[in-house]
Design an enzyme around this catalytic site. Structure first.
Site, short mmCIF file in Angstrom:
data_model
loop_
_atom_site.label_atom_id
_atom_site.label_comp_id
_atom_site.label_asym_id
_atom_site.label_seq_id
_atom_site.Cartn_x
_atom_site.Cartn_y
_atom_site.Cartn_z
N ASN A 39 -8.91 1.58 9.63
CA ASN A 39 -8.20 1.27 10.87
C ASN A 39 -8.87 1.95 12.07
O ASN A 39 -9.38 1.30 12.97
CB ASN A 39 -6.73 1.71 10.76
CG ASN A 39 -5.96 1.40 12.00
OD1 ASN A 39 -6.04 0.29 12.52
ND2 ASN A 39 -5.22 2.35 12.52
N THR A 40 -8.89 3.30 12.05
CA THR A 40 -9.37 4.04 13.23
C THR A 40 -10.81 3.70 13.61
O THR A 40 -11.14 3.63 14.79
CB THR A 40 -9.23 5.56 12.97
OG1 THR A 40 -7.93 5.81 12.45
CG2 THR A 40 -9.42 6.35 14.24
N LYS A 61 0.88 -1.17 0.00
CA LYS A 61 0.00 0.00 0.00
C LYS A 61 0.91 1.22 0.00
O LYS A 61 1.67 1.44 0.95
CB LYS A 61 -0.90 0.00 1.24
CG LYS A 61 -1.77 1.25 1.26
CD LYS A 61 -2.61 1.36 2.50
CE LYS A 61 -2.75 2.84 2.81
NZ LYS A 61 -3.63 3.16 3.89
#
Ligand SMILES: CC(=O)[C@@H](O)[C@H](O)COP(=O)(O)O
Length: 261
Positions: free
Chosen positions: A212-213, A103
């Site tokens: 993610n968060t 990524k």
């Protein structure tokens, strides 16, 4: 075969059943991270190369907690602000045996964490030539996405909103234009705050979501991981099923034709 089992996400030469990709940062503990990833159903896990101790693999590392037989690792270049830095980071990841499936993040500044698309395009061109399978984190700009596809990136990852903001899909119209513009998979990356954001991305027709968060920062990350798992699958199914057109006026649910007068 049901749509769910036959509907694979294909990126380059890799094939996945889950359309949810997850990050590994911001968890309260490694145990919580491992459990959340498991419950999310994700098969692809992104890890910042900077967080992995690649110079001395005998020391404790984030990777010790991840079952590398079960998951596909997607090393990322988080924290890189120039093409050179990102290229060097990907080369290091490959040399250390992490992966050539990467990524690519090249950030513009620390406040917005928006991508620097000029540097991103430079880095993507070099890495594709060197044989990497490149998944670039980019702005929701169809022209940049097309250029990334032309360079040979295996997917494009437009942001939904700034990283960690939880603002959701701020420009669904651009995301739709990107899907009309490129043939490679479109994975919304960053900004997903809750399950409905993930479902919206998938209902728009995106091929996947990376987050993610939204999971790690939730009050209960394990429960949110499950919610995201369900939302991505529900959004995908709704997209495939085809939503009804929106109408301004009512249409009766029980038609009157054919009824006994
Ligand atoms: C984990 C990772 O790669 C992040 O940089 C990514 O962009 C996710 O963003 P959110 O934390 O907003 O989901």
């Amino acid at each position: 075969m049901s749509q769910q089992t036959s509907d694979k996400l294909v990126i380059g030469e890799r094939e996945f059943t889950s359309r949810l990709m997850v990050g590994t940062g911001k968890y309260a503990s490694m145990e919580q991270m491992v459990r959340a990833i498991e419950v999310s159903g994700a098969e692809v896990i992104t890890v910042a190369v900077r967080r992995v101790n690649i110079s001395d693999r005998s020391k404790e590392s984030l990777l010790d907690h991840i079952d590398l037989k079960k998951y596909t690792l997607l090393p990322n270049t988080a924290g890189c602000y120039t093409a050179d830095d990102a290229i060097r980071t990907c080369r290091l990841a490959r040399e250390a045996g992490l992966s050539d499936f990467v990524k690519l993040e090249v950030l513009g500044d620390e406040k917005t964490l928006f991508p620097d698309n000029e540097e991103l395009l430079k880095a993507a061109a070099v890495l594709v030539k060197e044989g990497f399978t490149v998944l670039p984190y980019t702005s929701d700009d169809p022209i940049v996405c097309k250029k990334l596809e032309d360079i040979g990136c295996a997917a494009v990852m437009p942001l939904g909103a700034p990283i960690g903001s939880g603002l959701g899909i701020r420009n669904p119209y651009n995301i739709r234009i990107i899907m009309d513009t490129v043939k490679v998979p479109v994975i919304v990356d960053a900004g997903v705050g809750t399950a409905s954001d993930a479902a919206i991305a998938m209902e728009l027709g995106c091929d996947g979501v990376l987050m993610n968060t939204g999971i790690a920062g939730a009050r209960d990350p394990i429960a949110m991981a499950e919610a995201m798992n369900l939302a991505v699958r529900a959004g995908r199914l709704a997209y495939l099923a085809g939503r009804i057109p929106k109408k301004l006026y009512a249409t009766a649910s029980s038609p009157i034709e054919g009824t006994i007068s």
